[in-house]
Design an enzyme around this catalytic site. Sequence first.
Site, PDB file in Angstrom:
ATOM      1  N   GLU A  90      29.532  66.513  89.778  1.00 51.61           N
ATOM      2  CA  GLU A  90      30.528  67.380  90.386  1.00 51.61           C
ATOM      3  C   GLU A  90      31.867  67.295  89.655  1.00 51.61           C
ATOM      4  O   GLU A  90      32.195  66.273  89.061  1.00 51.61           O
ATOM      5  CB  GLU A  90      30.737  66.979  91.857  1.00 51.61           C
ATOM      6  CG  GLU A  90      29.505  67.257  92.708  1.00 51.61           C
ATOM      7  CD  GLU A  90      29.713  66.977  94.187  1.00 51.61           C
ATOM      8  OE1 GLU A  90      29.134  67.721  94.997  1.00 51.61           O
ATOM      9  OE2 GLU A  90      30.438  66.038  94.548  1.00 51.61           O
ATOM     10  N   CYS A 105      39.726  67.736  87.993  1.00 55.94           N
ATOM     11  CA  CYS A 105      39.309  66.345  88.104  1.00 55.94           C
ATOM     12  C   CYS A 105      37.856  66.311  87.652  1.00 55.94           C
ATOM     13  O   CYS A 105      37.004  66.969  88.259  1.00 55.94           O
ATOM     14  CB  CYS A 105      39.456  65.902  89.563  1.00 55.94           C
ATOM     15  SG  CYS A 105      38.751  64.281  89.877  1.00 55.94           S
ATOM     16  N   CYS A 119      33.258  54.629  98.240  1.00 54.71           N
ATOM     17  CA  CYS A 119      33.024  55.770  97.355  1.00 54.71           C
ATOM     18  C   CYS A 119      31.580  56.261  97.392  1.00 54.71           C
ATOM     19  O   CYS A 119      30.636  55.489  97.194  1.00 54.71           O
ATOM     20  CB  CYS A 119      33.401  55.356  95.933  1.00 54.71           C
ATOM     21  SG  CYS A 119      33.001  56.594  94.711  1.00 54.71           S
ATOM     22  N   HIS A 222      43.897  49.351  95.443  1.00 50.16           N
ATOM     23  CA  HIS A 222      43.330  49.328  96.798  1.00 50.16           C
ATOM     24  C   HIS A 222      43.430  48.005  97.556  1.00 50.16           C
ATOM     25  O   HIS A 222      43.020  47.943  98.715  1.00 50.16           O
ATOM     26  CB  HIS A 222      41.865  49.789  96.818  1.00 50.16           C
ATOM     27  CG  HIS A 222      41.632  51.059  96.082  1.00 50.16           C
ATOM     28  ND1 HIS A 222      42.544  52.073  96.045  1.00 50.16           N
ATOM     29  CD2 HIS A 222      40.582  51.477  95.333  1.00 50.16           C
ATOM     30  CE1 HIS A 222      42.072  53.057  95.297  1.00 50.16           C
ATOM     31  NE2 HIS A 222      40.892  52.726  94.855  1.00 50.16           N
ATOM     32  N   ASN A 296      39.429  59.269 102.781  1.00 48.40           N
ATOM     33  CA  ASN A 296      38.685  60.449 103.210  1.00 48.40           C
ATOM     34  C   ASN A 296      37.380  60.016 103.833  1.00 48.40           C
ATOM     35  O   ASN A 296      36.735  59.097 103.337  1.00 48.40           O
ATOM     36  CB  ASN A 296      38.373  61.327 101.998  1.00 48.40           C
ATOM     37  CG  ASN A 296      39.650  61.821 101.388  1.00 48.40           C
ATOM     38  OD1 ASN A 296      40.408  62.532 102.011  1.00 48.40           O
ATOM     39  ND2 ASN A 296      39.922  61.385 100.170  1.00 48.40           N
TER      40      ASN A 296
HETATM   41  S1  SF4 Z   1      35.664  54.738  92.993  1.00 49.12           S
HETATM   42 FE1  SF4 Z   1      34.480  53.023  92.117  1.00 49.12          FE
HETATM   43  S2  SF4 Z   1      32.317  53.531  92.524  1.00 49.12           S
HETATM   44 FE2  SF4 Z   1      33.524  55.404  92.823  1.00 49.12          FE
HETATM   45  S3  SF4 Z   1      33.401  56.476  90.871  1.00 49.12           S
HETATM   46 FE3  SF4 Z   1      35.320  55.280  90.846  1.00 49.12          FE
HETATM   47  S4  SF4 Z   1      34.737  53.326  89.916  1.00 49.12           S
HETATM   48 FE4  SF4 Z   1      32.837  54.333  90.489  1.00 49.12          FE
END
Ligand code: SF4
Length: 347
Positions: A90, A105, A119, A222, A296
């Site tokens: 995507e 993006c 994620c 994070h 989200n």
């Molecule tokens: S947030 Fe972490 S798991 Fe998700 S695409 Fe990025 S690096 Fe990979």
Amino acid sequence: MKDFKGLTRSEIINLLKKDGLQSFRGDQIFNWLYQNGAENFSEMTNLSKDLRAELNKRYALTDLQLKQKYESIDGTKKYLWELADGESLESVYLPYERQNRHSVCISTQVGCPLSCSFCATGFSGYVRDLTAAEIVDQVVKIQADISQKEFGTPRISNVVFMGMGEPLLNLNNVLKAVTIMNDSDGLNIGMRKMTISTAGYEPGIRQLAEENDQIGLAVSLHAPTDKLRNKIMPINQKFNLKDLLAAVNEYIDTTHRRVTFEYVLMEDINDDPHLAEKLSRLLKGINCHVNLIPANPVADLSIKRPEQKVIDKFYDILSRNHLSVTLRREMGTDIQAACGQLKRSSQ
Ligand code: SF4
């Protein structure tokens, strides 16, 4: 078969020369691909029929197939592409009309090996790296889709490597794609208008600083402590905060660029005010900007967005501690196009 979409302009010219073809046609072919959005050699009508037939026989052109497109009420578009081997990925278009900015993006891997807890991409596992051609073609196809009267109007102005995958684990192909997209006779996207986002792959940060000191760097942080970050982002078990920030500082020293830290705020996980204080101390003195992103919702992962008053408090603490901070305006949430929501299958 060599794929022209993954080659820079000079590489196309050199390849034609090596193969005994008219090398001066290389510029024309490059223009067809990136100024006109040609999808195949047959469309390149200012080349002779014989040359077009020869090109068709000898070379490939990556051509992502659109499987599905979702449009948000805020103008964001999410695209699900099918690759030649049947895999899918995507990418997202984000229009910021007021700033006259057209951002995309894009993804760099099919899936992702890093398994960040919030994620959807990491949840679905890692399949393979994208080729430079597959990275570039996401931008070309979105450019064609948003173009009105002619290809390139309005023009994509910004690219963030923040879709599926960890860009620094596929850095060679990412940097090749950057060179192709930056060419002023092609898509002409400014080097400083492109940003690579990393989960904290420390050797990649150092390599990026050595190889390209123009492109922007965003780090998904994070959490301000190793204990918490180990849980949210397993990569921290390999490259902890000390290693990561040492690499970031080295990047800043080499490139003289400000780094962005992304912080996804998740309810009851990393949104406590004492973590905002810790984050302020951790980043004190680093030439950086903090981008707070309220989480989200992702189906299957029980991640929740904090209440607005909690978000505001976190923001205020950072700001009071003199950090440059913004609260990201979410776009595309209704079509699952926001951060952490991209995956390999349709909704
Ligand atoms: S947030 Fe972490 S798991 Fe998700 S695409 Fe990025 S690096 Fe990979």
